[in-house]
Write a protein that holds these residues in place. Sequence first.
Motif, short mmCIF file in Angstrom:
data_model
loop_
_atom_site.label_atom_id
_atom_site.label_comp_id
_atom_site.label_asym_id
_atom_site.label_seq_id
_atom_site.Cartn_x
_atom_site.Cartn_y
_atom_site.Cartn_z
N UNK A 1 2.56 -5.06 2.90
CA UNK A 1 3.44 -4.06 3.51
C UNK A 1 2.86 -2.68 3.25
N UNK A 2 3.18 -1.75 4.11
CA UNK A 2 2.80 -0.34 3.95
C UNK A 2 4.05 0.45 3.58
N UNK A 3 3.88 1.46 2.75
CA UNK A 3 5.04 2.25 2.33
C UNK A 3 4.71 3.73 2.27
N UNK B 1 4.07 -5.68 13.02
CA UNK B 1 4.31 -7.11 12.78
C UNK B 1 3.38 -7.64 11.70
N UNK B 2 2.16 -7.17 11.70
CA UNK B 2 1.18 -7.61 10.72
C UNK B 2 1.36 -6.91 9.38
N UNK B 3 1.68 -5.61 9.44
CA UNK B 3 1.85 -4.80 8.24
C UNK B 3 3.15 -4.01 8.38
N UNK C 1 0.85 -1.18 0.00
CA UNK C 1 0.00 0.00 0.00
C UNK C 1 0.89 1.23 0.00
N UNK C 2 0.81 2.01 -1.08
CA UNK C 2 1.53 3.27 -1.20
C UNK C 2 0.69 4.33 -0.50
N UNK C 3 1.15 4.73 0.68
CA UNK C 3 0.38 5.64 1.53
C UNK C 3 0.86 7.09 1.43
N UNK C 4 1.72 7.40 0.45
CA UNK C 4 2.29 8.74 0.35
C UNK C 4 1.23 9.83 0.22
N UNK C 5 0.11 9.51 -0.42
CA UNK C 5 -0.94 10.50 -0.63
C UNK C 5 -2.02 10.51 0.44
N UNK C 6 -1.84 9.71 1.49
CA UNK C 6 -2.85 9.64 2.56
C UNK C 6 -2.58 10.73 3.58
N UNK C 7 -3.60 11.53 3.85
CA UNK C 7 -3.46 12.65 4.77
C UNK C 7 -4.04 12.38 6.15
#
Length: 123
Positions: free
Chosen positions: A77-79, A96-98, A46-52
């Motif tokens: 994975x989260x990124x 641990x989960x993500x 999950x590309x979270x760069x745009x999440x505010x």
Amino acid sequence: MLSVSTTQTPRGLVVALVGEIAIGTANTLEIELMRLSALRPHAVVFDMAGVTFVASLGMGLLVGCAKGVARSGGALRLAALRPEIKMSFERARLGDLMPIDDTVEHALAKFAPSTTTVTAPAH
């Protein structure tokens, strides 16, 4: 508002999220996560760069997705989380989960190249 786009790469699916993950956008995310789970991907970033902003409901949806991916033998994975959002995930002890990576590239590098192709969900 929340925008969700999915891209297939040789190492897994990249799901780019843009906007807020809150009560008003949870339905959009939930629908996309159901489509994603149906694909049974081996690797998801999950590309979270745009999440505010991420409400606890949004965290719960991501946890559910991570568990579903794990049940089918995959990993999530989260990124590229903003510092304040990363801190929220760390406080909730979800690493641990993500696992959280600084960039999408670093997250994808943790996965072996896939020998199968998963078709990204149509919007």
